[in-house]
Scaffold this motif. Structure first.
Motif, PDB file in Angstrom:
ATOM      1  N   LEU A  38       0.804  -1.222   0.000  1.00  0.00           N
ATOM      2  CA  LEU A  38       0.000   0.000   0.000  1.00  0.00           C
ATOM      3  C   LEU A  38       0.841   1.278   0.000  1.00  0.00           C
ATOM      4  CD1 LEU A  38      -2.913   1.235   0.272  1.00  0.00           C
ATOM      5  CD2 LEU A  38      -2.521   1.188   2.751  1.00  0.00           C
ATOM      6  N   THR A  39       1.711   1.432   0.968  1.00  0.00           N
ATOM      7  CA  THR A  39       2.421   2.708   1.144  1.00  0.00           C
ATOM      8  C   THR A  39       3.372   2.995  -0.007  1.00  0.00           C
ATOM      9  OG1 THR A  39       2.262   2.488   3.561  1.00  0.00           O
ATOM     10  CG2 THR A  39       3.867   4.060   2.690  1.00  0.00           C
ATOM     11  N   GLU A  40       4.270   2.055  -0.289  1.00  0.00           N
ATOM     12  CA  GLU A  40       5.226   2.258  -1.376  1.00  0.00           C
ATOM     13  C   GLU A  40       4.521   2.300  -2.726  1.00  0.00           C
ATOM     14  OE1 GLU A  40       9.116   0.080  -3.435  1.00  0.00           O
ATOM     15  OE2 GLU A  40       8.334  -0.655  -1.531  1.00  0.00           O
ATOM     16  N   GLY A  41       3.532   1.426  -2.899  1.00  0.00           N
ATOM     17  CA  GLY A  41       2.822   1.381  -4.170  1.00  0.00           C
ATOM     18  C   GLY A  41       2.076   2.670  -4.476  1.00  0.00           C
ATOM     19  N   LEU A  42       1.408   3.231  -3.489  1.00  0.00           N
ATOM     20  CA  LEU A  42       0.691   4.494  -3.710  1.00  0.00           C
ATOM     21  C   LEU A  42       1.657   5.634  -4.006  1.00  0.00           C
ATOM     22  CD1 LEU A  42      -2.156   4.391  -1.024  1.00  0.00           C
ATOM     23  CD2 LEU A  42      -2.389   4.148  -3.508  1.00  0.00           C
ATOM     24  N   GLU A  43       2.832   5.617  -3.384  1.00  0.00           N
ATOM     25  CA  GLU A  43       3.811   6.660  -3.668  1.00  0.00           C
ATOM     26  C   GLU A  43       4.306   6.563  -5.115  1.00  0.00           C
ATOM     27  OE1 GLU A  43       6.034   9.921  -3.613  1.00  0.00           O
ATOM     28  OE2 GLU A  43       4.553   9.325  -2.108  1.00  0.00           O
ATOM     29  N   LEU A  91       3.432  11.794 -15.656  1.00  0.00           N
ATOM     30  CA  LEU A  91       2.749  11.582 -16.925  1.00  0.00           C
ATOM     31  C   LEU A  91       1.566  12.526 -17.111  1.00  0.00           C
ATOM     32  CD1 LEU A  91       2.719   7.673 -17.283  1.00  0.00           C
ATOM     33  CD2 LEU A  91       4.437   9.314 -18.049  1.00  0.00           C
ATOM     34  N   GLY A  92       1.068  13.080 -16.028  1.00  0.00           N
ATOM     35  CA  GLY A  92      -0.082  13.971 -16.124  1.00  0.00           C
ATOM     36  C   GLY A  92      -1.357  13.246 -16.511  1.00  0.00           C
ATOM     37  N   VAL A  93      -1.531  12.026 -15.970  1.00  0.00           N
ATOM     38  CA  VAL A  93      -2.712  11.219 -16.300  1.00  0.00           C
ATOM     39  C   VAL A  93      -3.390  10.764 -15.009  1.00  0.00           C
ATOM     40  CG1 VAL A  93      -1.726  10.409 -18.481  1.00  0.00           C
ATOM     41  CG2 VAL A  93      -1.399   9.056 -16.386  1.00  0.00           C
ATOM     42  N   PRO A  94      -4.685  10.455 -15.068  1.00  0.00           N
ATOM     43  CA  PRO A  94      -5.346   9.848 -13.904  1.00  0.00           C
ATOM     44  C   PRO A  94      -4.802   8.447 -13.676  1.00  0.00           C
ATOM     45  CG  PRO A  94      -6.955  10.665 -15.523  1.00  0.00           C
ATOM     46  CD  PRO A  94      -5.615  10.664 -16.185  1.00  0.00           C
ATOM     47  N   VAL A  95      -4.982   7.933 -12.445  1.00  0.00           N
ATOM     48  CA  VAL A  95      -4.484   6.601 -12.119  1.00  0.00           C
ATOM     49  C   VAL A  95      -5.573   5.793 -11.423  1.00  0.00           C
ATOM     50  CG1 VAL A  95      -2.044   7.250 -11.996  1.00  0.00           C
ATOM     51  CG2 VAL A  95      -3.475   7.431  -9.951  1.00  0.00           C
ATOM     52  N   VAL A  96      -5.498   4.473 -11.634  1.00  0.00           N
ATOM     53  CA  VAL A  96      -6.447   3.537 -11.026  1.00  0.00           C
ATOM     54  C   VAL A  96      -5.674   2.354 -10.468  1.00  0.00           C
ATOM     55  CG1 VAL A  96      -6.844   2.456 -13.280  1.00  0.00           C
ATOM     56  CG2 VAL A  96      -8.471   2.048 -11.445  1.00  0.00           C
ATOM     57  N   SER A  97      -6.156   1.815  -9.348  1.00  0.00           N
ATOM     58  CA  SER A  97      -5.576   0.607  -8.782  1.00  0.00           C
ATOM     59  C   SER A  97      -6.647  -0.112  -7.975  1.00  0.00           C
ATOM     60  CB  SER A  97      -4.372   0.938  -7.888  1.00  0.00           C
ATOM     61  OG  SER A  97      -3.621  -0.226  -7.594  1.00  0.00           O
ATOM     62  N   ASP A  98      -6.390  -1.387  -7.684  1.00  0.00           N
ATOM     63  CA  ASP A  98      -7.340  -2.203  -6.926  1.00  0.00           C
ATOM     64  C   ASP A  98      -7.261  -1.905  -5.437  1.00  0.00           C
ATOM     65  OD1 ASP A  98      -8.091  -3.988  -9.185  1.00  0.00           O
ATOM     66  OD2 ASP A  98      -6.006  -4.620  -9.044  1.00  0.00           O
ATOM     67  N   ILE A  99      -8.405  -2.000  -4.771  1.00  0.00           N
ATOM     68  CA  ILE A  99      -8.438  -2.020  -3.316  1.00  0.00           C
ATOM     69  C   ILE A  99      -9.063  -3.348  -2.892  1.00  0.00           C
ATOM     70  CG2 ILE A  99      -8.464   0.473  -2.958  1.00  0.00           C
ATOM     71  CD1 ILE A  99     -11.534   0.244  -2.665  1.00  0.00           C
ATOM     72  N   HIS A 100      -8.583  -3.890  -1.776  1.00  0.00           N
ATOM     73  CA  HIS A 100      -9.026  -5.215  -1.364  1.00  0.00           C
ATOM     74  C   HIS A 100      -9.675  -5.247   0.011  1.00  0.00           C
ATOM     75  CE1 HIS A 100      -5.949  -6.043  -4.452  1.00  0.00           C
ATOM     76  NE2 HIS A 100      -6.700  -7.080  -4.738  1.00  0.00           N
ATOM     77  N   GLU A 151      -9.122   4.828   2.438  1.00  0.00           N
ATOM     78  CA  GLU A 151      -8.787   6.235   2.683  1.00  0.00           C
ATOM     79  C   GLU A 151      -7.439   6.627   2.081  1.00  0.00           C
ATOM     80  OE1 GLU A 151      -8.355   9.514   6.301  1.00  0.00           O
ATOM     81  OE2 GLU A 151      -9.053   7.483   6.735  1.00  0.00           O
ATOM     82  N   PRO A 152      -6.346   5.893   2.365  1.00  0.00           N
ATOM     83  CA  PRO A 152      -5.076   6.282   1.736  1.00  0.00           C
ATOM     84  C   PRO A 152      -5.115   6.174   0.219  1.00  0.00           C
ATOM     85  CG  PRO A 152      -4.847   4.202   2.936  1.00  0.00           C
ATOM     86  CD  PRO A 152      -6.162   4.780   3.310  1.00  0.00           C
ATOM     87  N   ALA A 153      -5.807   5.168  -0.310  1.00  0.00           N
ATOM     88  CA  ALA A 153      -5.884   5.026  -1.760  1.00  0.00           C
ATOM     89  C   ALA A 153      -6.640   6.187  -2.384  1.00  0.00           C
ATOM     90  CB  ALA A 153      -6.553   3.699  -2.118  1.00  0.00           C
ATOM     91  N   ALA A 154      -7.711   6.621  -1.738  1.00  0.00           N
ATOM     92  CA  ALA A 154      -8.520   7.725  -2.276  1.00  0.00           C
ATOM     93  C   ALA A 154      -7.746   9.041  -2.294  1.00  0.00           C
ATOM     94  CB  ALA A 154      -9.798   7.874  -1.461  1.00  0.00           C
TER      95      ALA A 154
END
Length: 274
Positions: A72-77, A86-95, A101-104
């Protein structure tokens, strides 16, 4: 048809098809960014709206010893850095709910994995952030069952909904895609995503890992675009043979541009019928 804003990108209605793509899992900051840059160069040339995707944690692996990602922590960073560079939106899975909250705080789209699409607390709490929520239809659900998922998200006061088709279980270790699912789910009033690479996955097909049939990705992708989808989801890699997750069903980056040209051509034909 509701439209949904993902950063500066609007999907749904008669808007052009967008691409949600990247490696299956974050394989370190440098390589993940390299893949994202390569995809963005292609989408910039073609004028296709682009959303970067990579998982910070693959919690639903076949084997306990399978690579899951940086966490979570390193991946979100890493995702934050990619988003900024890149100036683009990003998406990832939450489990799980503790990741929401940190992902949002980083992600533009919170993605609910297919196996978790009926987890009421996870879906509701993700929706409560107000972020775009992309729910992958479970391999065990009929298209009409997704109405119940929509209702859970709307109960939280959120209309920023995407629904993803990624194939249905067909016997053991196999998936099939019923193309009727796409217009059925789109009739519920929200943009539809087609996952062109997980749809050719063979779950658990290699024993301790999943296998796949990437040679069929172009065929299913073109068929899905012809139904009038709003977003194309694809996992791509510079060398899938070296990928640490889902290599057999990921597309080579050097095959992406030609396929996207077909996607654009088909989208231009069907968009006026949407």
């Amino acid at each position: 048809m509701n439209t949904v804003n993902i950063g500066s990108i609007t999907v749904g209605g008669k808007n052009p098809i967008a691409l949600m793509a990247g490696p299956c899992v974050i394989e370190g900051a440098e390589r993940t960014l390299k893949i994202g840059k390569a995809i963005k160069e292609i989408t910039d040339r073609l004028g296709i709206p682009y959303i970067f995707k990579a998982s910070f944690d693959k919690a639903n692996r076949s084997s306990y010893s399978s690579f899951r990602g940086p966490g979570l922590t390193e991946g979100l960073e890493i995702l934050r850095q990619i988003k900024e560079e890149l100036g683009v939106p990003v998406v990832s899975d939450i489990h799980c709910s503790t990741q929401i909250e940190p992902a949002a705080n980083v992600l533009d789209v919170l993605q609910i994995p297919a196996f978790l699409c009926r987890q009421t607390d996870l879906v509701y709490q993700a929706a409560s952030t107000g972020k775009v929520v992309n729910v992958k239809k479970g391999q065990f659900l009929a298209p009409n069952d997704m109405k119940n998922v929509i209702a859970k998200i709307r109960e939280a006061g959120n209309e920023n909904i995407l629904l993803t088709e990624r194939g249905a279980s067909f016997g053991y270790n196999n998936l099939v895609t019923d193309m009727r699912s796409l217009p059925i789910m789109r009739s519920f009033g929200y943009p539809i995503v087609f996952d062109g690479t997980h749809s050719v996955q063979l779950p658990g097909g290699a024993g301790t890992t999943s296998s796949g049939q990437r040679e069929f990705v172009p065929y299913l992708t073109r068929a899905a675009v012809a139904t009038g989808i709003d977003v194309l989801f694809m996992e791509v890699h510079d060398n899938p043979a070296e990928a640490l997750s889902d290599g057999p069903n990921m597309l080579y980056i050097d095959q992406l541009e030609d396929l996207l040209k077909d996607v654009q051509a088909l989208d231009n034909v069907v968009r006026k019928h949407k």
